[in-house]
Design a protein around this motif. Structure first.
Motif, PDB file in Angstrom:
ATOM      1  N   ALA A   6       0.861  -1.206   0.021  1.00  0.00           N
ATOM      2  CA  ALA A   6      -0.111   0.001  -0.090  1.00  0.00           C
ATOM      3  C   ALA A   6       0.829   1.209   0.084  1.00  0.00           C
ATOM      4  O   ALA A   6       2.027   1.306   0.679  1.00  0.00           O
ATOM      5  CB  ALA A   6      -1.020   0.132   1.169  1.00  0.00           C
ATOM      6  N   PRO A   7       0.374   2.388  -0.741  1.00  0.00           N
ATOM      7  CA  PRO A   7       1.339   3.538  -0.742  1.00  0.00           C
ATOM      8  C   PRO A   7       1.357   4.019   0.721  1.00  0.00           C
ATOM      9  O   PRO A   7       0.104   4.390   1.304  1.00  0.00           O
ATOM     10  CB  PRO A   7       0.458   4.419  -1.732  1.00  0.00           C
ATOM     11  N   MET A   8       2.416   4.380   1.052  1.00  0.00           N
ATOM     12  CA  MET A   8       2.717   5.309   2.491  1.00  0.00           C
ATOM     13  C   MET A   8       3.615   6.270   1.979  1.00  0.00           C
ATOM     14  O   MET A   8       4.988   6.274   1.699  1.00  0.00           O
ATOM     15  CB  MET A   8       3.161   4.360   3.448  1.00  0.00           C
ATOM     16  N   VAL A  63       1.984   5.098 -10.104  1.00  0.00           N
ATOM     17  CA  VAL A  63       2.354   6.257  -9.599  1.00  0.00           C
ATOM     18  C   VAL A  63       1.114   6.912  -8.854  1.00  0.00           C
ATOM     19  O   VAL A  63       0.074   6.891  -9.509  1.00  0.00           O
ATOM     20  CB  VAL A  63       3.081   7.491 -10.601  1.00  0.00           C
ATOM     21  N   GLN A  64       1.058   7.580  -7.813  1.00  0.00           N
ATOM     22  CA  GLN A  64      -0.156   8.087  -7.067  1.00  0.00           C
ATOM     23  C   GLN A  64      -0.062   9.436  -7.173  1.00  0.00           C
ATOM     24  O   GLN A  64       0.628  10.284  -6.646  1.00  0.00           O
ATOM     25  CB  GLN A  64      -0.316   7.448  -5.967  1.00  0.00           C
ATOM     26  N   ILE A  65      -1.042   9.986  -7.580  1.00  0.00           N
ATOM     27  CA  ILE A  65      -1.570  11.605  -7.549  1.00  0.00           C
ATOM     28  C   ILE A  65      -2.721  11.729  -6.626  1.00  0.00           C
ATOM     29  O   ILE A  65      -3.391  11.128  -6.488  1.00  0.00           O
ATOM     30  CB  ILE A  65      -1.557  11.899  -8.951  1.00  0.00           C
ATOM     31  N   ALA A 194      -8.302  -5.745  -1.355  1.00  0.00           N
ATOM     32  CA  ALA A 194      -8.434  -5.331   0.122  1.00  0.00           C
ATOM     33  C   ALA A 194      -7.374  -4.697   0.813  1.00  0.00           C
ATOM     34  O   ALA A 194      -6.400  -5.238   0.602  1.00  0.00           O
ATOM     35  CB  ALA A 194      -9.025  -6.589   0.654  1.00  0.00           C
ATOM     36  N   ASN A 195      -7.777  -3.714   1.890  1.00  0.00           N
ATOM     37  CA  ASN A 195      -6.522  -2.963   2.240  1.00  0.00           C
ATOM     38  C   ASN A 195      -7.177  -2.611   3.874  1.00  0.00           C
ATOM     39  O   ASN A 195      -8.257  -2.176   3.783  1.00  0.00           O
ATOM     40  CB  ASN A 195      -5.986  -1.823   1.591  1.00  0.00           C
ATOM     41  N   GLY A 196      -6.198  -2.746   4.812  1.00  0.00           N
ATOM     42  CA  GLY A 196      -6.608  -2.235   6.177  1.00  0.00           C
ATOM     43  C   GLY A 196      -6.365  -3.570   7.128  1.00  0.00           C
ATOM     44  O   GLY A 196      -7.195  -4.488   7.248  1.00  0.00           O
ATOM     45  N   ASP A 197      -5.295  -3.289   8.188  1.00  0.00           N
ATOM     46  CA  ASP A 197      -5.379  -4.398   9.262  1.00  0.00           C
ATOM     47  C   ASP A 197      -4.754  -5.717   8.781  1.00  0.00           C
ATOM     48  O   ASP A 197      -5.231  -6.580   9.283  1.00  0.00           O
ATOM     49  CB  ASP A 197      -6.433  -4.439  10.106  1.00  0.00           C
ATOM     50  N   ILE A 198      -3.895  -5.766   7.653  1.00  0.00           N
ATOM     51  CA  ILE A 198      -3.344  -7.001   7.446  1.00  0.00           C
ATOM     52  C   ILE A 198      -2.025  -7.072   8.135  1.00  0.00           C
ATOM     53  O   ILE A 198      -1.257  -6.384   7.229  1.00  0.00           O
ATOM     54  CB  ILE A 198      -3.450  -7.333   5.905  1.00  0.00           C
ATOM     55  N   GLY A 219       0.010  -1.962   4.363  1.00  0.00           N
ATOM     56  CA  GLY A 219       0.725  -1.178   4.611  1.00  0.00           C
ATOM     57  C   GLY A 219       1.804  -1.221   5.903  1.00  0.00           C
ATOM     58  O   GLY A 219       2.992  -1.598   5.798  1.00  0.00           O
ATOM     59  N   ARG A 220       1.006  -0.805   7.218  1.00  0.00           N
ATOM     60  CA  ARG A 220       1.729  -0.622   8.080  1.00  0.00           C
ATOM     61  C   ARG A 220       2.547  -1.918   8.641  1.00  0.00           C
ATOM     62  O   ARG A 220       3.406  -2.037   9.637  1.00  0.00           O
ATOM     63  CB  ARG A 220       0.828  -0.202   9.474  1.00  0.00           C
ATOM     64  N   GLY A 221       1.658  -3.021   8.321  1.00  0.00           N
ATOM     65  CA  GLY A 221       2.423  -4.481   8.333  1.00  0.00           C
ATOM     66  C   GLY A 221       3.682  -4.553   7.946  1.00  0.00           C
ATOM     67  O   GLY A 221       4.328  -5.766   8.351  1.00  0.00           O
TER      68      GLY A 221
END
Ligand SMILES: Cc1cc2nc3c(=O)[nH]c(=O)nc-3n(C[C@H](O)[C@H](O)[C@H](O)COP(=O)(O)O)c2cc1C
Length: 317
Positions: A6-8, A63-65, A194-198, A219-221
């Motif tokens: 995930a982008p961070m 690339v994320q904008i 799907a994203n979040g808390d994995i 992401g954070r994981g």
């Protein structure tokens, strides 16, 4: 199972992404880039040089904008897709930060579906690359509109979605709502990530079961833990996986530091590395003092000394 990083912002630069790709990540996204900032910055502006840098060894990279002006977004998408570096243009419709939503960008777009759809339509038209959207499930608990929003942006031409299962109001608190992500997956015909808390194999399996998605973004994981991709891949393949020995974690922390410094120079490289080093040593015994010293380190040789001391204190790993 398709696994994405995930982008961070401030984290998913080319060095960190490179490590994640080596561990089995299938797709990464740059840190978010302001469409307006990018279009108006001088060509040699360091910030954009770093934000858009990619290593040849990396896998597919979006690339994320972010932005709220359809013309800026369209022009940024067109220019970025011409660089020949990226596999997709991802539009940030999930960032909760006040300075982003204050400009009606990021997750604020979830409150203005016609504008979000207009941005997607223009980016699709202007870009030679697929256009994807990263979104949340709504603005707050009283306005959960992920399904309606997802339908509108895919009708406008988005070819894939990543859904973080929280509202803007939640920011990063509470628990990601995987059921809502599952509803989005059922409502649209494009791939939904799907994203979040994995955080590990167990949560990845559970998230995939509940959402029905065959693509997950972490992401954070992955902070201080690029091995997360290996761990999750092994779980889906039904193979055994063991956490790397402590010595390997320290070797990776050092390699990460060396590559960062080679890229950004010792001063900026060390500033960037402090947070990563803290994450790499998380969970080790007796590291409180060491963490403080790592946080003050200004040179690679200091980091080498501190990590080798830690290694000697944990000989069994
Ligand atoms: C420090 C940090 C920076 C982030 N920056 C971005 C960003 O630039 N673009 C974006 O779409 N999401 C960003 N996110 C959100 C993550 O991509 C992800 O949606 C969120 O962290 C939930 O996933 P996780 O539970 O796996 O961390 C950021 C998250 C964190 C913690």
């Amino acid at each position: 199972m398709h696994l994405a990083l995930a982008p961070m912002a401030g984290i998913t630069d080319q060095v960190f992404r490179g490590l994640c790709f080596e561990m089995g990540c299938n797709l990464a996204t740059t840190e978010m880039v302001s469409a307006q900032g990018y279009l108006t910055a001088p060509a040699d502006r360091n910030a954009y040089r770093f934000l858009l840098a990619r290593q040849a060894s990396e896998g597919p990279l979006a690339v994320q904008i972010f932005g709220s002006d359809p013309v800026h977004m369209e022009n940024a998408a067109a220019r970025l897709s011409q660089l020949g570096l990226f596999s997709a243009v991802d539009i940030n419709m999930g960032c909760p930060a006040q300075k982003v939503v204050g400009g009606q960008s990021g997750s604020a777009l979830m409150k203005d579906i016609p504008l979000a759809a207009e941005i997607v339509r223009r980016c699709v038209k202007a870009s030679s690359l697929p256009v994807t959207v990263k979104m949340r499930i709504g603005w707050d608990e009283n306005s959960i509109n992920a399904v309606e929003f997802a339908k509108a942006v895919t009708d406008a031409g988005a070819t894939a979605l990543t859904v973080h299962g929280r509202t803007r109001k939640q920011q990063y608190s509470g628990k990601a709502n995987w059921e809502e992500i599952g509803k989005v997956r059922q409502a649209v015909s494009v791939p939904v990530t799907a994203n979040g808390d994995i955080w590990d194999a167990a949560s990845a399996l559970e998230c995939a079961r509940i959402t029905g998605c065959d693509s997950l973004a972490m992401g954070r994981g992955a902070l201080g833990n690029p091995w997360l991709f290996q761990e999750i891949k092994a779980a889906f393949e039904g193979t055994e996986w063991h956490k790397p020995p402590f010595e390997d974690i320290m070797k990776t922390a050092l390699r990460h530091s060396r590559e960062m410094i080679a890229w950004k120079g010792e001063k900026s490289g060390m500033l960037e590395m402090r947070k990563h080093l803290g994450w790499y040593v998380t969970g080790q015994r007796g590291v409180a003092k060491l963490r403080t010293r790592l946080n003050l380190a200004t040179s690679l040789s200091q980091v080498e000394d501190l990590l080798s001391t830690l290694l000697q204190k944990n000989p069994e790993e």
